[in-house]
Design an enzyme around this catalytic site. Structure first.
Site, mmCIF file in Angstrom:
data_model
loop_
_atom_site.group_PDB
_atom_site.id
_atom_site.type_symbol
_atom_site.label_atom_id
_atom_site.label_comp_id
_atom_site.label_asym_id
_atom_site.label_seq_id
_atom_site.Cartn_x
_atom_site.Cartn_y
_atom_site.Cartn_z
ATOM 1 N N ALA A 269 0.782 -1.234 0.000
ATOM 2 C CA ALA A 269 0.000 0.000 0.000
ATOM 3 C C ALA A 269 0.816 1.286 0.000
ATOM 4 O O ALA A 269 0.336 2.331 -0.459
ATOM 5 C CB ALA A 269 -0.931 0.007 1.216
ATOM 6 N N ALA A 270 2.023 1.272 0.549
ATOM 7 C CA ALA A 270 2.797 2.516 0.639
ATOM 8 C C ALA A 270 3.136 3.052 -0.756
ATOM 9 O O ALA A 270 3.315 2.257 -1.692
ATOM 10 C CB ALA A 270 4.075 2.263 1.433
ATOM 11 N N PRO A 271 3.170 4.387 -0.894
ATOM 12 C CA PRO A 271 3.110 5.436 0.126
ATOM 13 C C PRO A 271 1.703 5.851 0.534
ATOM 14 O O PRO A 271 1.549 6.735 1.371
ATOM 15 C CB PRO A 271 3.827 6.605 -0.544
ATOM 16 C CG PRO A 271 3.546 6.421 -1.988
ATOM 17 C CD PRO A 271 3.539 4.933 -2.209
ATOM 18 N N GLY A 272 0.642 5.262 -0.077
ATOM 19 C CA GLY A 272 -0.682 5.458 0.489
ATOM 20 C C GLY A 272 -1.680 6.245 -0.328
ATOM 21 O O GLY A 272 -2.777 6.525 0.168
ATOM 22 N N GLY A 273 -1.358 6.594 -1.562
ATOM 23 C CA GLY A 273 -2.317 7.344 -2.365
ATOM 24 C C GLY A 273 -3.612 6.594 -2.585
ATOM 25 O O GLY A 273 -4.713 7.161 -2.474
ATOM 26 N N ASP B 243 1.971 -3.423 4.067
ATOM 27 C CA ASP B 243 3.254 -3.287 3.378
ATOM 28 C C ASP B 243 4.294 -4.058 4.169
ATOM 29 O O ASP B 243 4.223 -4.111 5.407
ATOM 30 C CB ASP B 243 3.655 -1.819 3.248
ATOM 31 C CG ASP B 243 4.609 -1.592 2.084
ATOM 32 O OD1 ASP B 243 4.146 -1.189 1.006
ATOM 33 O OD2 ASP B 243 5.825 -1.843 2.256
ATOM 34 N N ASP C 62 -1.517 -3.380 -5.760
ATOM 35 C CA ASP C 62 -0.618 -2.578 -6.593
ATOM 36 C C ASP C 62 0.762 -3.185 -6.409
ATOM 37 O O ASP C 62 1.527 -2.793 -5.525
ATOM 38 C CB ASP C 62 -0.656 -1.114 -6.148
ATOM 39 C CG ASP C 62 0.160 -0.205 -7.060
ATOM 40 O OD1 ASP C 62 0.750 -0.706 -8.031
ATOM 41 O OD2 ASP C 62 0.224 1.008 -6.778
ATOM 42 N N CYS D 234 2.548 -0.267 -12.364
ATOM 43 C CA CYS D 234 2.906 0.916 -13.149
ATOM 44 C C CYS D 234 4.023 0.566 -14.126
ATOM 45 O O CYS D 234 4.991 1.314 -14.284
ATOM 46 C CB CYS D 234 3.310 2.078 -12.231
ATOM 47 S SG CYS D 234 4.656 1.709 -11.082
#
Length: 436
Positions: free
Chosen positions: A253-257, A273, A315, A368
């Site tokens: 999950a980090a950085p959390g957006g 994380d 992600d 990404c």
């Protein structure tokens, strides 16, 4: 007055000296550019204009490194000795100033000569001067004729050609030369914040404005009204559908957006994380935004939940090749074998996510990366290994009506060469899977 040769540091441009340190940190110490920026004490001491120049110089040099290296090497009769590789980096930065940023030749050349002298490379001062003078005469036309793909490592350029064809691969590479805008996700009232920030409201709900390097000074930052997040990165969380009142697990999950998106949408989120420092950063980001989520330090390939959940966002760690326009260090920090190695990890993450998913639950897998091995190939493998999974196609209306972002299979695939009229977009892949 002391002789300049005995105290050369007095003549060195502070912004160029900082830029040199940052450039070397990325290429020799393999430090991510963002981390190098945050760690350099001297950067914060520069005036705003000089700080912006240092950042732009290094980012541009990294974006065009393949081009610059070809031109610099073409001016050398023989490679520089190992003890003088520092001089090559000075030449790379100065060539970027001359050929791309349009800095006046006397300023770029004199500064490079002074920097070489200040770093103890007096025997190479004449060579530095000669190479840059030649580049000033001959390099301007040459760099304009170079294919964009030649700015990248061969392994990356060849992979894009194979995946997307020559023309699209060239367009993707060219899109990476452009300084990207600042994209913002807001907790609420996007129209109102678009006005306050002087931003454009994109069809997907993201706000977009020019980037001037002072994010913290913008309205609403200190109040926690918004966070920085590329348009493409904001789409996967939306593919889970309405999440208000649902328990959602955000893996890696980090950085959390994405965690912030889910919490702001009313979800009960567990953010996971494996790295405690990264999770602490997520917690700090949520605290600034006034949002709350449960967090857990865990290996997402092995962790277990007390009970299955209805929604998981994964992600996954990846080569990040879709983010090169924002992170120009990526091509030079990654290795040819990285995508395949990361694909193995992604398979393990998907497998465990499926185990944690309740019947009828939704899993959104995203990366990404522009590499097929880190996107559609992983989904194909997951569907083959898990007969209980099915793909639920994404509808264009879920991505702001931007039909070009939806593949024939119904997955999300954005590329940096797309949406140029809107300011471009990072490369992202996402697929929605449902467990029977």
């Amino acid at each position: 007055m002391a002789d300049a040769r005995t105290t050369p540091e007095a003549k060195v441009s502070a912004s160029r000296s900082v830029a040199f340190d940052l450039f070397r940190a990325v290429l020799t110490k393999r430090t991510p550019f963002d981390e190098a920026l945050a760690a350099h004490d001297g950067l914060a001491k520069l005036p705003d204009r000089d700080r912006g120049f240092a950042r732009l110089l290094v980012a541009t040099a990294l974006r065009r490194l393949g081009h610059v290296d070809r031109l610099v090497d073409g001016c050398l009769d023989k490679p520089l000795p190992a003890k003088a590789l520092v001089v090559r980096d000075i030449l790379r930065l100065a060539a970027t100033e001359l050929l791309i940023l349009g800095v006046a030749p006397h300023a770029a050349v004199d500064s490079a000569v002074t920097l070489a002298r200040s770093r103890g490379f007096e025997p190479f001062v004449k060579l530095t001067n000669a190479v840059l003078r030649r580049l000033d005469r001959e390099g301007r036309g040459a760099i304009l004729e170079m294919p964009a793909l030649q700015a990248l490592p061969d392994w990356l350029a060849d992979g894009w050609r194979a995946a997307y064809g020559d023309a699209t691969a060239e367009a993707i590479a060219a899109a990476g030369f452009v300084e990207p805008p600042l994209d913002i996700s807001v907790k609420e009232d996007p129209e109102g914040w678009a006005g306050k920030l002087g931003a454009t409201l994109l069809p997907t709900g993201t706000l977009r404005r020019g980037f001037d390097g002072r994010v913290e000074a913008l309205p609403g930052f200190k109040e926690g009204a918004w966070w920085v997040q590329d348009m493409a990165a904001a789409l996967p969380a939306k593919l889970l559908g309405p999440v208000a009142g649902k328990r959602v697990v955000d893996l890696c999950a980090a950085p959390g957006g994405k965690t912030a998106q889910l919490v702001a949408a009313g979800a009960d989120v567990l953010a996971v994380d494996r790295a405690k420092p990264r999770l602490l950063r997520l917690e700090r980001n949520l605290a600034r935004l006034g949002l709350t989520a449960a967090t857990r330090v865990a290996d997402a390939t092995e962790m277990k939940l007390e009970s299955p959940v209805d929604a998981i966002l994964l992600d996954a760690p990846c080569s990040s090749t879709g983010t090169i326009r924002r992170h120009p260090d990526v091509p030079w920090l990654k290795h040819p074998g990285d995508p395949a190695k990361l694909a193995t990890l992604q398979d393990r993450l998907i497998a465990n996510a499926v185990r944690m998913l309740a019947p009828g639950g939704v899993l959104v897998f995203c990366t990404c990366s522009l590499e097929p091995v880190e996107g559609p190939e992983r989904v194909a493998a997951a569907l083959a290994a898990n007969p209980e999974l099915r793909r639920e196609p994404i509808r264009p209306d879920e991505v702001g009506g931007l039909t070009k972002l939806v593949t024939e299979q119904g997955d999300l695939r954005s590329r940096p060469d797309q949406l140029a009229a809107l300011g471009g977009v990072d490369g992202f892949y996402a697929c929605r899977l449902v467990r029977a």
